[in-house]
Design a protein around this motif. Structure first.
Motif, PDB file in Angstrom:
ATOM      1  N   GLN A  42       0.830  -1.203   0.000  1.00 48.56           N
ATOM      2  CA  GLN A  42       0.000   0.000   0.000  1.00 48.56           C
ATOM      3  C   GLN A  42       0.866   1.256   0.000  1.00 48.56           C
ATOM      4  O   GLN A  42       0.560   2.237  -0.688  1.00 48.56           O
ATOM      5  CB  GLN A  42      -0.937  -0.012   1.199  1.00 48.56           C
ATOM      6  CG  GLN A  42      -2.070  -1.021   1.072  1.00 48.56           C
ATOM      7  CD  GLN A  42      -2.926  -1.121   2.317  1.00 48.56           C
ATOM      8  OE1 GLN A  42      -2.475  -0.774   3.415  1.00 48.56           O
ATOM      9  NE2 GLN A  42      -4.148  -1.595   2.174  1.00 48.56           N
ATOM     10  N   LEU A  43       1.952   1.239   0.758  1.00 49.03           N
ATOM     11  CA  LEU A  43       2.842   2.399   0.801  1.00 49.03           C
ATOM     12  C   LEU A  43       3.626   2.558  -0.501  1.00 49.03           C
ATOM     13  O   LEU A  43       3.787   3.672  -1.012  1.00 49.03           O
ATOM     14  CB  LEU A  43       3.820   2.264   1.977  1.00 49.03           C
ATOM     15  CG  LEU A  43       3.219   2.419   3.380  1.00 49.03           C
ATOM     16  CD1 LEU A  43       4.243   2.026   4.432  1.00 49.03           C
ATOM     17  CD2 LEU A  43       2.750   3.848   3.617  1.00 49.03           C
ATOM     18  N   PHE A  44       4.106   1.457  -1.037  1.00 48.35           N
ATOM     19  CA  PHE A  44       4.968   1.523  -2.219  1.00 48.35           C
ATOM     20  C   PHE A  44       4.190   1.900  -3.484  1.00 48.35           C
ATOM     21  O   PHE A  44       4.728   2.583  -4.371  1.00 48.35           O
ATOM     22  CB  PHE A  44       5.665   0.177  -2.428  1.00 48.35           C
ATOM     23  CG  PHE A  44       6.838   0.226  -3.363  1.00 48.35           C
ATOM     24  CD1 PHE A  44       8.115   0.475  -2.881  1.00 48.35           C
ATOM     25  CD2 PHE A  44       6.680   0.025  -4.734  1.00 48.35           C
ATOM     26  CE1 PHE A  44       9.203   0.533  -3.737  1.00 48.35           C
ATOM     27  CE2 PHE A  44       7.764   0.082  -5.594  1.00 48.35           C
ATOM     28  CZ  PHE A  44       9.030   0.339  -5.098  1.00 48.35           C
ATOM     29  N   PHE A  45       2.933   1.476  -3.560  1.00 46.98           N
ATOM     30  CA  PHE A  45       2.172   1.666  -4.790  1.00 46.98           C
ATOM     31  C   PHE A  45       1.060   2.712  -4.695  1.00 46.98           C
ATOM     32  O   PHE A  45       0.358   2.940  -5.675  1.00 46.98           O
ATOM     33  CB  PHE A  45       1.573   0.330  -5.251  1.00 46.98           C
ATOM     34  CG  PHE A  45       2.593  -0.648  -5.746  1.00 46.98           C
ATOM     35  CD1 PHE A  45       3.181  -0.502  -6.990  1.00 46.98           C
ATOM     36  CD2 PHE A  45       2.985  -1.721  -4.949  1.00 46.98           C
ATOM     37  CE1 PHE A  45       4.132  -1.411  -7.449  1.00 46.98           C
ATOM     38  CE2 PHE A  45       3.931  -2.631  -5.401  1.00 46.98           C
ATOM     39  CZ  PHE A  45       4.511  -2.474  -6.648  1.00 46.98           C
ATOM     40  N   THR A  46       0.870   3.315  -3.538  1.00 44.45           N
ATOM     41  CA  THR A  46      -0.095   4.402  -3.425  1.00 44.45           C
ATOM     42  C   THR A  46       0.644   5.705  -3.690  1.00 44.45           C
ATOM     43  O   THR A  46       1.417   6.175  -2.857  1.00 44.45           O
ATOM     44  CB  THR A  46      -0.756   4.432  -2.040  1.00 44.45           C
ATOM     45  OG1 THR A  46      -1.458   3.194  -1.826  1.00 44.45           O
ATOM     46  CG2 THR A  46      -1.752   5.581  -1.937  1.00 44.45           C
TER      47      THR A  46
END
Length: 207
Positions: free
Chosen positions: A81-85
């Motif tokens: 979620q952090l890497f791709f948001t």
């Protein structure tokens, strides 16, 4: 005379046997009492009382082994979620990527560096592109350490004129590390790689 001595000897043996029986029973009772005491203390240590709104609520502690599958899946989900948001804002991108890189080893940093070098993040910013991700499921194998995982997710890329939906499959392994504010689950993702990332559909945006 001999009969009387025989009776005394018999009585003495009976008393001795009865005494030994009492001693053995006392030892067994003491051992049982000690066992129950230690068992009760152990159960009490597993209980935690939380004070909330003036009320004491009882909770139970559990060893990490019981929570490994849940914590591992949440760690992988949080990282993705952090890497791709990503939003079209360099500071927002840097903030999310920095948080994500605390959860993984150099394999994630290399992927980030490659994307950055290829102008992926600059393209998001210049094109006002917003990217979100929904983690559909995470499979973790805890029978072998480091714990291997595979993550299945769906990306949604919103451009000014269209919305693209993509499927994403990644895999890697989880290694135990110390817990910290940056890594509350105490796992580190290793050998992270993308297995598949393809378009599912693209629809035009209507205003």
């Amino acid at each position: 005379m001999f009969k009387k001595m025989k009776n005394i000897d018999t009585a003495f043996r009976h008393i001795r046997g009865f005494t030994m029986l009492i001693i053995a029973g006392s030892v067994l009772l003491s051992c049982f009492a000690l066992y129950k005491s230690f068992s009760l203390v152990s159960q009490m240590q597993d209980r935690i009382y939380i004070l909330a709104n003036g009320k004491a609520l009882e909770a139970y502690s559990a060893g990490r082994k019981d929570n490994i599958p849940v914590e591992a899946r949440d760690h992988v989900k949080t990282f993705h979620q952090l890497f791709f948001t990503l939003d079209p804002d360099d500071k927002a991108i840097a903030t999310n990527i920095t948080k994500a890189l605390y959860l993984a080893d150099g394999s994630a940093k290399r992927i980030y560096d490659d994307l950055k070098e290829n102008g992926y993040y600059a393209g998001l910013i210049s094109g006002n592109v917003n990217q979100t991700i929904h983690v559909d499921s995470v499979a973790v194998d805890i029978n072998e350490y480091p714990y291997k995982f595979r993550c299945y997710a769906t990306q949604r890329i919103v451009r000014p004129t269209s919305i693209t939906t993509r499927s994403l499959i990644t895999e890697g392994a989880l290694r135990n590390v110390s817990r910290s504010d940056h890594n509350p689950h105490g796992f580190l993702i290793e050998r992270w790689a993308t297995i598949a990332n393809k378009d599912l559909k693209t629809t035009a945006r209507r205003y």
